[in-house]
Write a protein that holds these residues in place. Structure first.
Motif, PDB file in Angstrom:
ATOM      1  N   ILE A 102       0.841  -1.201   0.000  1.00  0.00           N
ATOM      2  CA  ILE A 102       0.000   0.000   0.000  1.00  0.00           C
ATOM      3  C   ILE A 102       0.876   1.252   0.000  1.00  0.00           C
ATOM      4  O   ILE A 102       0.709   2.153  -0.825  1.00  0.00           O
ATOM      5  CB  ILE A 102      -0.931   0.004   1.234  1.00  0.00           C
ATOM      6  CG1 ILE A 102      -1.830  -1.230   1.198  1.00  0.00           C
ATOM      7  CG2 ILE A 102      -1.774   1.266   1.263  1.00  0.00           C
ATOM      8  CD1 ILE A 102      -2.662  -1.403   2.444  1.00  0.00           C
ATOM      9  N   VAL A 103       1.840   1.282   0.907  1.00  0.00           N
ATOM     10  CA  VAL A 103       2.699   2.463   1.021  1.00  0.00           C
ATOM     11  C   VAL A 103       3.488   2.695  -0.264  1.00  0.00           C
ATOM     12  O   VAL A 103       3.602   3.813  -0.748  1.00  0.00           O
ATOM     13  CB  VAL A 103       3.681   2.291   2.209  1.00  0.00           C
ATOM     14  CG1 VAL A 103       4.697   3.408   2.216  1.00  0.00           C
ATOM     15  CG2 VAL A 103       2.920   2.273   3.505  1.00  0.00           C
ATOM     16  N   GLY A 104       3.998   1.615  -0.829  1.00  0.00           N
ATOM     17  CA  GLY A 104       4.893   1.757  -1.974  1.00  0.00           C
ATOM     18  C   GLY A 104       4.185   2.186  -3.248  1.00  0.00           C
ATOM     19  O   GLY A 104       4.761   2.880  -4.072  1.00  0.00           O
ATOM     20  N   GLU A 105       2.935   1.761  -3.419  1.00  0.00           N
ATOM     21  CA  GLU A 105       2.312   1.980  -4.725  1.00  0.00           C
ATOM     22  C   GLU A 105       1.195   3.008  -4.720  1.00  0.00           C
ATOM     23  O   GLU A 105       0.746   3.422  -5.781  1.00  0.00           O
ATOM     24  CB  GLU A 105       1.780   0.650  -5.270  1.00  0.00           C
ATOM     25  CG  GLU A 105       2.918  -0.254  -5.662  1.00  0.00           C
ATOM     26  CD  GLU A 105       2.460  -1.519  -6.355  1.00  0.00           C
ATOM     27  OE1 GLU A 105       1.358  -1.523  -6.920  1.00  0.00           O
ATOM     28  OE2 GLU A 105       3.209  -2.494  -6.320  1.00  0.00           O
ATOM     29  N   MET A 106       0.737   3.402  -3.535  1.00  0.00           N
ATOM     30  CA  MET A 106      -0.405   4.312  -3.500  1.00  0.00           C
ATOM     31  C   MET A 106      -0.124   5.573  -4.307  1.00  0.00           C
ATOM     32  O   MET A 106      -0.998   6.093  -4.992  1.00  0.00           O
ATOM     33  CB  MET A 106      -0.730   4.664  -2.040  1.00  0.00           C
ATOM     34  CG  MET A 106      -2.102   5.254  -1.841  1.00  0.00           C
ATOM     35  SD  MET A 106      -3.382   4.366  -2.728  1.00  0.00           S
ATOM     36  CE  MET A 106      -4.275   3.588  -1.446  1.00  0.00           C
ATOM     37  N   GLY A 107       1.096   6.055  -4.244  1.00  0.00           N
ATOM     38  CA  GLY A 107       1.436   7.282  -4.949  1.00  0.00           C
ATOM     39  C   GLY A 107       1.298   7.159  -6.451  1.00  0.00           C
ATOM     40  O   GLY A 107       0.941   8.102  -7.131  1.00  0.00           O
ATOM     41  N   TYR A 108       1.593   5.977  -6.975  1.00  0.00           N
ATOM     42  CA  TYR A 108       1.619   5.808  -8.424  1.00  0.00           C
ATOM     43  C   TYR A 108       0.320   5.253  -8.980  1.00  0.00           C
ATOM     44  O   TYR A 108       0.089   5.285 -10.170  1.00  0.00           O
ATOM     45  CB  TYR A 108       2.740   4.832  -8.806  1.00  0.00           C
ATOM     46  CG  TYR A 108       4.128   5.348  -8.586  1.00  0.00           C
ATOM     47  CD1 TYR A 108       4.489   6.611  -9.040  1.00  0.00           C
ATOM     48  CD2 TYR A 108       5.092   4.579  -7.953  1.00  0.00           C
ATOM     49  CE1 TYR A 108       5.769   7.087  -8.859  1.00  0.00           C
ATOM     50  CE2 TYR A 108       6.378   5.050  -7.767  1.00  0.00           C
ATOM     51  CZ  TYR A 108       6.710   6.300  -8.224  1.00  0.00           C
ATOM     52  OH  TYR A 108       7.974   6.748  -8.056  1.00  0.00           O
ATOM     53  N   ALA A 109      -0.498   4.672  -8.102  1.00  0.00           N
ATOM     54  CA  ALA A 109      -1.605   3.864  -8.599  1.00  0.00           C
ATOM     55  C   ALA A 109      -2.785   4.703  -9.051  1.00  0.00           C
ATOM     56  O   ALA A 109      -3.017   5.796  -8.550  1.00  0.00           O
ATOM     57  CB  ALA A 109      -2.059   2.903  -7.513  1.00  0.00           C
ATOM     58  N   GLN A 169      -7.854   0.853  -6.569  1.00  0.00           N
ATOM     59  CA  GLN A 169      -8.917   0.156  -5.821  1.00  0.00           C
ATOM     60  C   GLN A 169      -8.398  -1.140  -5.218  1.00  0.00           C
ATOM     61  O   GLN A 169      -8.779  -1.513  -4.100  1.00  0.00           O
ATOM     62  CB  GLN A 169     -10.089  -0.134  -6.757  1.00  0.00           C
ATOM     63  CG  GLN A 169     -10.842   1.127  -7.158  1.00  0.00           C
ATOM     64  CD  GLN A 169     -11.979   0.819  -8.104  1.00  0.00           C
ATOM     65  OE1 GLN A 169     -11.867  -0.050  -8.952  1.00  0.00           O
ATOM     66  NE2 GLN A 169     -13.067   1.535  -7.954  1.00  0.00           N
ATOM     67  N   VAL A 170      -7.517  -1.818  -5.964  1.00  0.00           N
ATOM     68  CA  VAL A 170      -6.955  -3.066  -5.450  1.00  0.00           C
ATOM     69  C   VAL A 170      -6.128  -2.783  -4.194  1.00  0.00           C
ATOM     70  O   VAL A 170      -6.137  -3.556  -3.236  1.00  0.00           O
ATOM     71  CB  VAL A 170      -6.107  -3.780  -6.527  1.00  0.00           C
ATOM     72  CG1 VAL A 170      -5.314  -4.920  -5.916  1.00  0.00           C
ATOM     73  CG2 VAL A 170      -6.989  -4.300  -7.640  1.00  0.00           C
ATOM     74  N   LEU A 171      -5.438  -1.636  -4.180  1.00  0.00           N
ATOM     75  CA  LEU A 171      -4.662  -1.290  -2.985  1.00  0.00           C
ATOM     76  C   LEU A 171      -5.592  -1.133  -1.776  1.00  0.00           C
ATOM     77  O   LEU A 171      -5.245  -1.514  -0.657  1.00  0.00           O
ATOM     78  CB  LEU A 171      -3.854  -0.013  -3.214  1.00  0.00           C
ATOM     79  CG  LEU A 171      -2.735  -0.119  -4.248  1.00  0.00           C
ATOM     80  CD1 LEU A 171      -1.909   1.157  -4.273  1.00  0.00           C
ATOM     81  CD2 LEU A 171      -1.829  -1.304  -3.960  1.00  0.00           C
ATOM     82  N   PHE A 172      -6.795  -0.597  -2.018  1.00  0.00           N
ATOM     83  CA  PHE A 172      -7.767  -0.513  -0.929  1.00  0.00           C
ATOM     84  C   PHE A 172      -8.211  -1.905  -0.496  1.00  0.00           C
ATOM     85  O   PHE A 172      -8.438  -2.153   0.688  1.00  0.00           O
ATOM     86  CB  PHE A 172      -8.972   0.343  -1.342  1.00  0.00           C
ATOM     87  CG  PHE A 172      -8.748   1.811  -1.138  1.00  0.00           C
ATOM     88  CD1 PHE A 172      -8.796   2.342   0.146  1.00  0.00           C
ATOM     89  CD2 PHE A 172      -8.464   2.649  -2.194  1.00  0.00           C
ATOM     90  CE1 PHE A 172      -8.579   3.691   0.352  1.00  0.00           C
ATOM     91  CE2 PHE A 172      -8.233   3.998  -1.998  1.00  0.00           C
ATOM     92  CZ  PHE A 172      -8.288   4.524  -0.724  1.00  0.00           C
ATOM     93  N   SER A 173      -8.339  -2.821  -1.479  1.00  0.00           N
ATOM     94  CA  SER A 173      -8.692  -4.199  -1.131  1.00  0.00           C
ATOM     95  C   SER A 173      -7.602  -4.813  -0.254  1.00  0.00           C
ATOM     96  O   SER A 173      -7.894  -5.544   0.696  1.00  0.00           O
ATOM     97  CB  SER A 173      -8.860  -5.047  -2.386  1.00  0.00           C
ATOM     98  OG  SER A 173      -9.833  -4.483  -3.213  1.00  0.00           O
TER      99      SER A 173
END
Lengths: 300, 288
Positions: free
Chosen positions: A260-267, A273-277
């Motif tokens: 979550i931390v690593g990709e939230m910025g780029y997603a 939405q998958v990061l929220f999952s």
């Protein structure tokens, strides 16, 4: 004596106090409920879009490919493995430290107590920085020795599951020590006295009598440690490597939190939405640990 | 007596203050003082340094304007400008077809080289394109195969979605074929990791390189503004400031921003950063 707030009568003051306490209590409930709702509302859409099986049991994580794949199976496994490893490393040390603090009665205990409290105060990002600068080079040296000449091993430079677990193990120590120490101190002195009177040595008493008696409390300590380790992100994002791999000690891994931390910025889009999952999975995991903890405490 | 002296002193001070203020307003051209408000830039972490430098200079010129720079990654930046959450999206790669379809317009402000860097203990000073592809696809795994000491190669990259990663993989033709040992979420993290890990190799924006790592030559060409500008350095990509719709249709503030960035002063800042200017068509083509 009368309870009075300025010009208010006794009754008015009581009513005011009750209102303030009620509002505070409701604020907590509201916070928990809204977080739960928010996580479910934001985490579920992607589950339906990607498919329950593909998401939770898919093994390929390629969110930006032409045909994106959102399988977080390895990420979930990595989180479980990292947490279990951290608990296996941290909890025994924590329990033995707690025994030392509660039972030894040596003059050094005050100093150890203070050290444990200091350990609890250190911000998690500092653990991460120390991990990168001190731990990773050591782990890399070990890795080089173990996999010397290996053609298939992908060298991680010391940022791998083992490093992440070691950092987590140190981070959960204060929690485990505090809880276990309280549990050990709560064991009735008569039980100890009985054991000693029957001729058991001090060490026998500790391991055969006191620790079994304190078991529920120690289990709660371990469960809290699990919760802390599973939820930690900042410290291990620097030392876990960040590639999605099968979680083996010397593989670079991505955990639920670091994903979550690593990709939230780029997603964006479905990826986001998958990061929220992933957040929802983590949330449910920690909820389950907490429910198990509450049960254990009640039984004790 | 005393009260009067203080009064005179205060009055004198006030007159001085007013006259200074007056002169200031009179000296500034009318059109510059008119500009006020805020501009929000969002996007690439690789463009952080450049954007901040431009923003600072711009705000000095137009004190009424506040420029904020958010570094969220290229993809997110473009999404932000299209949704209206930001005025300008920073992208460290060319736009994709679907982004252009959605109304994004590409304004290239600078050309960057992606620098391949290794840890300071390495003896390797240059690689060929084939060697680089071999390293990143996991075929070459030891520095002894590349003219260095026997030491495993620790392959470091950026997380999926990073503009640097997309540009890097696209130019080398190895999209989704890379075997990374570490995937990190910012340019700074990659730099720090390469600097501190023996045998590490990573790629970062040209302007972010510092003395803590060794920058490698590619096919014998050193990375640098000159070689990016003349097209000799193969790993080059554009720094794009994306707008939703053509420049002419933008608000007054955004147009002023681009007048500044694409004008003399902006180009000077780009040069100071060690980046190349998007002069020729050549650079533009290479970036694609």
């Amino acid at each position: 004596m009368k309870i009075r707030g300025g010009i208010m009568t006794e009754n008015a003051a009581e009513r005011w106090a009750r209102a303030v306490f009620t509002v505070c209590a409701w604020a907590v409930i509201l916070a928990v409920a809204s977080i739960t709702l928010y996580m479910i509302a934001n985490g579920l859409p992607a589950v339906f879009k990607v498919g329950f099986r593909e998401l939770l049991f898919g093994r390929v994580w390629a969110p930006t490919a032409a045909e994106p794949k959102y399988g977080i199976f390895h990420v979930i496994l990595a989180s479980l493995a990292g947490t279990v490893l951290a608990v296996l490393l941290g909890v025994p040390v924590g329990i033995l430290t707690a025994v030392y603090l509660a039972e030894s009665g040596r003059p050094g205990t005050g100093f150890v107590q203070q050290a444990v409290e200091l350990l609890a105060c250190i911000p998690s990002v500092i653990y991460g920085l120390l991990g990168v600068n001190l731990l990773c080079p050591l782990v890399y040296r070990l890795e080089l020795r173990i996999f010397a000449g290996s053609k298939t091993h992908c060298f991680t430079g010391g940022a791998n599951l083992l490093s992440a677990s070691l950092v987590l193990a140190v981070m959960i120590l204060p929690t485990v020590i505090h809880m276990s120490e309280a549990a050990i101190r709560a064991v009735a002195p008569e039980i100890r006295a009985a054991s000693l009177a029957l001729g058991a040595s001090g060490v026998q008493t500790i391991f055969k009598v006191v620790l079994p008696a304190a078991k529920p409390g120690i289990a709660a300590a371990a469960a809290l440690g699990v919760g802390r380790a599973a939820g930690e992100a900042m410290a291990i994002t620097l030392v876990s490597g960040g590639s999605v791999n099968v979680p083996l000690p010397f593989e670079s891994v991505r955990l639920l939190t670091t994903a979550i931390v690593g990709e939230m910025g780029y997603a964006q889009g479905v990826h986001r939405q998958v990061l929220f999952s992933i957040g929802l999975v983590l949330y449910l995991f920690i909820m389950m640990v907490n429910i198990a903890l509450n049960r254990a405490v009640k039984k004790g | 007596m005393r009260a009067r002296a203080i009064f005179l002193l205060l009055a004198g001070g006030l007159i001085c203050f007013l006259s200074v203020c007056g002169r200031r307003t009179a000296a500034a051209p009318a059109e510059e003082t008119e500009l006020s408000g805020s501009i929000c830039l969002a996007g690439s972490t690789s463009m952080e340094k450049l954007s901040n430098a431009l923003a600072e200079e711009f705000m000095e010129k137009y004190p009424g304007v506040r420029v904020t720079v958010e570094c969220v990654g290229s993809g997110a930046g473009i999404a932000a400008v299209l949704s209206g959450a930001a005025d300008i999206g920073n992208s460290s790669r060319n736009l994709k077809a679907e982004e252009i379809e959605n109304g994004a317009v590409e304004n290239i402000v600078a050309l960057d080289g992606i620098v391949i860097c290794v840890d300071p203990g390495s003896r390797v000073r240059g690689l060929t394109r084939q060697e680089l592809i071999g390293i990143y696809t996991g075929e070459l795994t030891d520095w002894s195969q590349l003219g260095g000491d026997a030491l495993p190669v620790v392959v470091i990259g950026h997380t999926a979605g990073s503009g640097t990663r997309e540009a890097f993989e696209e130019i080398l033709g190895i999209e989704y074929a890379c075997q990374y040992a570490n995937e990190l979420s910012s340019t700074g993290a990659v730099l720090a990791r390469v600097a501190s890990t023996p045998g590490a190799i990573g790629y970062i924006s040209m302007e972010a390189v510092d003395g803590s790592v060794i920058a490698l030559a590619l096919d014998g060409v050193e990375p640098g503004a000159e070689n990016v500008e003349n097209g000799n350095y193969m790993l080059s990509r554009p720094f794009v400031m994306v707008t939703a719709g053509e420049l002419s249709g933008q608000g007054k503030l955004t147009r002023a921003w681009f007048d500044y960035v694409l004008g003399e002063e902006g180009r000077a800042v780009v040069k100071d950063m060690g980046l190349a200017l998007p002069g020729g068509q050549e650079g533009r083509e290479r970036g694609k």
